[in-house]
Design a protein around this motif. Structure first.
Motif, PDB file in Angstrom:
ATOM      1  N   LEU A 164       0.746  -1.200   0.100  1.00  9.21           N
ATOM      2  CA  LEU A 164       0.077   0.047   0.110  1.00  9.21           C
ATOM      3  C   LEU A 164       0.863   1.458  -0.052  1.00  9.21           C
ATOM      4  O   LEU A 164       0.748   2.201  -0.951  1.00  9.21           O
ATOM      5  CB  LEU A 164      -1.077   0.119   1.058  1.00  9.21           C
ATOM      6  N   VAL A 165       1.828   1.388   0.863  1.00 11.65           N
ATOM      7  CA  VAL A 165       2.837   2.439   1.039  1.00 11.65           C
ATOM      8  C   VAL A 165       3.456   2.552  -0.305  1.00 11.65           C
ATOM      9  O   VAL A 165       3.587   3.860  -0.891  1.00 11.65           O
ATOM     10  CB  VAL A 165       3.752   2.474   2.056  1.00 11.65           C
ATOM     11  N   SER A 166       3.791   1.636  -1.003  1.00 18.94           N
ATOM     12  CA  SER A 166       4.590   1.490  -2.086  1.00 18.94           C
ATOM     13  C   SER A 166       3.760   2.149  -3.307  1.00 18.94           C
ATOM     14  O   SER A 166       4.098   2.713  -4.115  1.00 18.94           O
ATOM     15  CB  SER A 166       5.226   0.150  -2.577  1.00 18.94           C
ATOM     16  N   ALA A 167       2.463   1.727  -3.399  1.00 22.31           N
ATOM     17  CA  ALA A 167       1.480   2.015  -4.549  1.00 22.31           C
ATOM     18  C   ALA A 167       1.431   3.561  -4.484  1.00 22.31           C
ATOM     19  O   ALA A 167       1.457   4.130  -5.498  1.00 22.31           O
ATOM     20  CB  ALA A 167       0.317   1.137  -4.125  1.00 22.31           C
ATOM     21  N   VAL A 168       1.101   4.046  -3.031  1.00 25.67           N
ATOM     22  CA  VAL A 168       0.829   5.390  -2.972  1.00 25.67           C
ATOM     23  C   VAL A 168       2.026   6.136  -3.457  1.00 25.67           C
ATOM     24  O   VAL A 168       1.980   7.151  -4.011  1.00 25.67           O
ATOM     25  CB  VAL A 168       0.529   5.670  -1.448  1.00 25.67           C
ATOM     26  N   GLN A 169       3.052   5.901  -3.196  1.00 29.26           N
ATOM     27  CA  GLN A 169       4.414   6.481  -3.475  1.00 29.26           C
ATOM     28  C   GLN A 169       4.412   6.460  -4.990  1.00 29.26           C
ATOM     29  O   GLN A 169       5.010   7.368  -5.546  1.00 29.26           O
ATOM     30  CB  GLN A 169       5.760   5.848  -2.740  1.00 29.26           C
TER      31      GLN A 169
END
Length: 327
Positions: A281-286
């Motif tokens: 999730l964090v990687s996708a948002v970034q």
């Protein structure tokens, strides 16, 4: 009149195939020259399928009651505090529950499901799975309800919405009444006909940005199914109004699959990493913010699909995210 072979096959599937199958089924069952062992195996397999389906429905009921579809158990483990603070809690509502109950009901239509299995076997020689679902009027998807859309966007309204990769338009309808004009793109020709029938203006994939700028652009479970997700995000940035919203739904764990490609692999890769859903999730948002967007809200919900004889409702873990232009 279009008299191409594909047009003939489509018309046959939609109009004549159900009648032919209905009339022929007794004759087929009574006159197939198969051994008694094969007959017993078929009956046993069908019975086993129904028993497994009953068990699956019990598990589905427990899953719904537990609230796990909407819960982020490891919210505190998300490394980016800015993302944590933008979480919006959703829950099962009446519209979602109605979709689930309707799917369970339809999956119990034995002869309809047997017909679908037979028709899919025939049509798969000529069509993709998406096309087949449209022709047979099955496999409808559900992403978020009308109330959930209002909650996630703070009842956002505007002049123009475009839903990229809209399928049959069922998810689009949650947003429809908030906009004066509703557009969509879709690669499947049978799906495009359904969209047009529902008063959604279908645009060419290569030229959709020309009808902008848009107040909202939605990509509901598109980025993991598109060959060029980075290009799509860049185009969306240019076609979105300065105060407009970008609405994205993304299945995690992230597993790209391009239906129309022989290799089923995208030509552009999103840089989404991590072993857990929270890390991804964090990687996708970034990865999305790297294309010029700023996250506003996000939540977790189930990505639902009408079931069949084997399973009443298919479901995946979806993350719904709202973005704006970077300030």
């Amino acid at each position: 009149m279009n008299s191409s072979p594909l047009s003939f096959i489509r018309n046959f599937a939609q109009v004549l195939l159900p009648l032919v199958l209905f009339c022929s089924l007794p004759h087929i069952l009574n006159n197939l020259t198969v051994t008694m062992a094969v007959r017993r195996n078929y009956r046993s397999s069908l019975v086993a399928t129904i028993i497994n389906k009953i068990s699956e429905e019990e598990e589905l009921s427990n899953l719904i009651k537990s609230g796990v579809w909407y819960a982020v158990k490891n919210l505190k483990n998300i490394s980016d505090e800015g993302i944590v603070g933008k979480f919006e809690q959703l829950s099962l509502d009446a519209e979602t529950d109605m979709f689930i109950k309707r799917s369970i009901e339809r999956s119990d239509w034995l002869f309809t499901q047997l017909y679908h299995n037979f028709a899919k076997a025939v049509l798969s020689w000529f069509y993709t799975q998406t096309d087949i679902n449209a022709i047979l009027n099955r496999g409808t998807m559900f992403v978020l309800s009308r109330d959930q859309f209002i909650q996630m966007t703070d009842n956002f309204t505007g002049e123009k919405l475009i839903d990229l990769g809209a399928g049959d338009g069922r998810p689009t309808m949650a947003m429809f009444s908030s906009f004066e004009e509703v557009y969509a793109t879709e690669t499947s020709a049978p799906m495009r006909k359904i969209l047009s029938a529902n008063k959604i203006k279908v645009l060419e994939i290569e030229k959709w940005q020309n009808s902008g700028p848009y107040d909202m652009i939605s990509m509901l479970n598109l980025l993991d199914r598109a060959s060029t997700p980075i290009t799509i995000l860049n185009t969306a940035k240019q076609a979105l109004k300065p105060q407009g919203l970008l609405l994205i739904a993304l299945v995690l764990p992230f597993k790209p699959y391009v239906e129309a490609s022989p290799t089923h692999r995208p030509t552009e890769l999103m840089d989404i990493k991590g072993k857990t859903e929270e890390e991804q999730l964090v990687s996708a948002v970034q990865a999305i913010q790297a294309q010029g967007f700023r996250q506003v809200k996000w939540s977790k919900l189930p990505y639902l699909c009408e079931g069949d004889l084997s399973q009443s409702v298919y479901h995946l873990t979806d993350y719904i995210m709202v973005f704006k232009h970077q300030d």
